[in-house]
Scaffold this motif. Sequence first.
Motif, PDB file in Angstrom:
ATOM      1  N   ILE A  73      10.654  41.309  21.535  1.00 55.57           N
ATOM      2  CA  ILE A  73       9.563  41.716  22.425  1.00 55.57           C
ATOM      3  C   ILE A  73       8.220  41.164  21.947  1.00 55.57           C
ATOM      4  O   ILE A  73       7.377  40.751  22.752  1.00 55.57           O
ATOM      5  N   ILE A  80       8.926  36.021  29.592  1.00 49.49           N
ATOM      6  CA  ILE A  80       9.572  37.314  29.805  1.00 49.49           C
ATOM      7  C   ILE A  80      11.052  37.152  30.125  1.00 49.49           C
ATOM      8  O   ILE A  80      11.896  37.916  29.649  1.00 49.49           O
ATOM      9  N   LYS A  83      12.877  36.513  26.972  1.00 47.94           N
ATOM     10  CA  LYS A  83      13.002  37.743  26.188  1.00 47.94           C
ATOM     11  C   LYS A  83      14.158  38.596  26.712  1.00 47.94           C
ATOM     12  O   LYS A  83      14.935  39.145  25.924  1.00 47.94           O
ATOM     13  N   VAL A  84      14.263  38.694  28.037  1.00 48.23           N
ATOM     14  CA  VAL A  84      15.355  39.464  28.633  1.00 48.23           C
ATOM     15  C   VAL A  84      16.693  38.847  28.248  1.00 48.23           C
ATOM     16  O   VAL A  84      17.624  39.555  27.852  1.00 48.23           O
ATOM     17  N   THR A 128      14.609  49.696  27.128  1.00 49.71           N
ATOM     18  CA  THR A 128      13.947  48.439  26.769  1.00 49.71           C
ATOM     19  C   THR A 128      13.899  47.494  27.958  1.00 49.71           C
ATOM     20  O   THR A 128      12.857  46.877  28.248  1.00 49.71           O
ATOM     21  N   LEU A 129      15.016  47.370  28.675  1.00 46.97           N
ATOM     22  CA  LEU A 129      15.050  46.483  29.840  1.00 46.97           C
ATOM     23  C   LEU A 129      14.072  46.942  30.922  1.00 46.97           C
ATOM     24  O   LEU A 129      13.338  46.142  31.500  1.00 46.97           O
ATOM     25  N   MET A 132      10.641  45.973  29.934  1.00 48.89           N
ATOM     26  CA  MET A 132      10.395  44.541  30.131  1.00 48.89           C
ATOM     27  C   MET A 132      10.123  44.225  31.593  1.00 48.89           C
ATOM     28  O   MET A 132       9.200  43.469  31.929  1.00 48.89           O
ATOM     29  N   GLN A 135       6.698  45.549  32.696  1.00 46.36           N
ATOM     30  CA  GLN A 135       5.627  44.672  32.225  1.00 46.36           C
ATOM     31  C   GLN A 135       5.613  43.373  33.020  1.00 46.36           C
ATOM     32  O   GLN A 135       4.548  42.854  33.369  1.00 46.36           O
ATOM     33  N   GLY A 136       6.799  42.846  33.306  1.00 50.08           N
ATOM     34  CA  GLY A 136       6.894  41.619  34.093  1.00 50.08           C
ATOM     35  C   GLY A 136       6.313  41.787  35.487  1.00 50.08           C
ATOM     36  O   GLY A 136       5.671  40.874  36.027  1.00 50.08           O
TER      37      GLY A 136
END
Length: 201
Positions: A73, A80, A83-84, A128-129, A132, A135-136
Amino acid sequence: MVKEHKIRKRILDYAQQQFSTIGYSKVSTAQFASDLKMSKSTFYKYFSSKEELLFAVIDDFYHSFEQEIQSIINDDSLEITEKVQSFILSVRKRFRHLHVSVVEDFRRAVPEAYAHLEERRRSLITGTLIGMFEQGAKDGLFRSDIPPMIIANVLIQAMQHLEHPEVIGGLPYSFAEMFQQVFSIVMEGSLSEEGRERFRS
């Protein structure tokens, strides 16, 4: 203190390996002490029971996993979507040796530990997903009209489906090839126009 920490960590690492491959019911603390070449009294100095050891193994596993995820992260060199993808592959690497029969053994033998395992898993992986994707969406890279929880769960379910032996065995593709295709499909449907352009570049 350093020596005690090393001994405790040695017990945890060995127990994790045994629990995840053999199962909870088929091993004993006496066998652990013997395999690790320590007396039972030394072993019980760190863990008073097999159940306490199991809870400690679960927490140690997720603590290490959380650190790995945080490094992904916090990696500013990754987009992004990268990161995923890195996160999903990290999840697969962490759980690929955990057999269904072993998890079922946990559930039957120590239901409280199983519930704890599942709660940590849901909190870390799904949480966590979702974070993400949220935020994306704020950054304009993911569609704001699709709830992050839906995207996260679709991706998780798709990856779990690909792991089934009958799925892999019934298709003329490797897991890596299928993963890339499915990941691309989910991302393409979830990204904004700006996000798609960056994902394809």
